[in-house]
Design a protein around this motif. Structure first.
Motif, PDB file in Angstrom:
ATOM      1  N   UNK A 142     -52.639   3.557 -38.721  1.00  0.00           N
ATOM      2  CA  UNK A 142     -51.443   4.093 -38.066  1.00  0.00           C
ATOM      3  C   UNK A 142     -50.415   2.977 -37.875  1.00  0.00           C
ATOM      4  N   UNK A 143     -49.151   3.324 -37.975  1.00  0.00           N
ATOM      5  CA  UNK A 143     -48.072   2.350 -37.797  1.00  0.00           C
ATOM      6  C   UNK A 143     -47.011   2.933 -36.864  1.00  0.00           C
ATOM      7  N   UNK A 184     -65.051   6.705 -45.027  1.00  0.00           N
ATOM      8  CA  UNK A 184     -63.829   6.969 -45.780  1.00  0.00           C
ATOM      9  C   UNK A 184     -62.625   6.400 -45.036  1.00  0.00           C
ATOM     10  N   UNK A 185     -61.474   6.377 -45.726  1.00  0.00           N
ATOM     11  CA  UNK A 185     -60.242   5.878 -45.108  1.00  0.00           C
ATOM     12  C   UNK A 185     -59.121   6.890 -45.288  1.00  0.00           C
ATOM     13  N   UNK A 186     -58.155   6.806 -44.392  1.00  0.00           N
ATOM     14  CA  UNK A 186     -56.939   7.607 -44.523  1.00  0.00           C
ATOM     15  C   UNK A 186     -55.810   6.890 -43.801  1.00  0.00           C
ATOM     16  N   UNK A 187     -54.585   7.250 -44.137  1.00  0.00           N
ATOM     17  CA  UNK A 187     -53.418   6.667 -43.478  1.00  0.00           C
ATOM     18  C   UNK A 187     -52.503   7.777 -42.985  1.00  0.00           C
ATOM     19  N   UNK A 188     -52.140   7.690 -41.715  1.00  0.00           N
ATOM     20  CA  UNK A 188     -51.128   8.588 -41.159  1.00  0.00           C
ATOM     21  C   UNK A 188     -49.764   7.909 -41.100  1.00  0.00           C
ATOM     22  N   UNK A 189     -49.735   6.591 -41.427  1.00  0.00           N
ATOM     23  CA  UNK A 189     -48.467   5.876 -41.316  1.00  0.00           C
ATOM     24  C   UNK A 189     -47.897   6.055 -39.919  1.00  0.00           C
TER      25      UNK A 189
END
Length: 246
Positions: A142-143, A184-189
């Motif tokens: 998350x960013x 696993x990986x994921x990005x929500x930005x």
């Protein structure tokens, strides 16, 4: 002479009511057994979660505070020099470990800092002994909303690269097998800021409101490590509802 036919009118077969009572009794016994097994499983999960929290607190160079504690939900924070660095929130199936701000990475960088490696090793080695009760691990990047031009995909790519860095470290340095434990990986930005609600009319104005202050932006810049406990079916259900404020 006696009429034996009238005196021997007796039915050896159980009545319909007796049969139904027997069926109900068997069902009650089965339900009680299943409930006892479920309670035992939940007790084991709570024990594992407690061991993880205690182990992280012992290994981590910081102070552990309890924010919330109940039979079903708990939340803890580890502070370093008074600043919250790691938050652990959990319920009966999910344990969410949040690394805030720049604990693992320098600004706009996806490579783990030396301090980040130490922190992640402490957390990973705390999780490792409990892996037999963990069926799925998700790593979320998350960013904040402020754009970066260092990556072609912007903040979404930055979040993805950071999540992958954590993945590789846990796999290669800690020894967590992503095949066995479905890591696993994921990005929500920037799109799921901390505390985001599940309302359907969430829009860009609300996204900017969630990034107004430096404190809010600091909370939005984070890595979340989600540990799903129990069997694969219950883990999948928990994963579906795991998205809370990012």
């Amino acid at each position: 002479m006696l009429d034996n036919s009238s005196n021997l009118d007796f039915n050896f077969w159980p009545s319909f009511a007796d049969s139904m009572l027997a069926v109900v009794f068997i069902l009650v016994v089965i339900l009680v057994f299943v409930a006892q097994q479920g309670l035992t499983g939940l007790s084991d999960i709570r024990e594992s979660q407690g061991i993880v929290v205690e182990s992280i607190a012992v290994r981590y160079d910081g102070t552990l505070d309890t924010l919330q504690q109940s039979p079903t939900e708990s939340e803890y924070v580890i502070r370093n020099d008074g600043e919250p660095e790691v938050t652990i929130a959990q319920d009966v199936q999910l344990q969410r470990i949040t690394f805030s701000g720049n604990v693992l990475f320098s600004q706009n960088d996806y490579r783990l800092t030396r301090r980040g490696e130490e922190v992640l090793r402490d957390v990973g080695e705390s999780i490792q002994p409990q892996l037999s009760r963990i069926r799925q691990i998700q790593i979320e990047g998350h960013t904040d909303l402020f754009p970066t031009d260092q990556y072609p995909g912007g903040n979404l790519e930055l979040g993805a690269r950071r999540a992958r860095s954590v993945f590789r470290f846990l796999e290669q340095q800690v020894g967590i097998d992503p095949v066995q434990h479905l890591m696993s990986t994921t990005s929500y930005g920037p799109y799921r800021p901390a505390g985001r609600s599940e309302e359907t009319d969430y829009n860009e104005d609300k996204l900017w409101e969630a990034n107004n202050s430096e404190e809010e932006r600091r909370r939005n810049r984070r890595i979340e490590l989600l540990l799903f406990y129990g069997n694969s079916d219950s883990s999948a259900v928990a994963a579906d509802r795991s998205s809370s404020g990012k």
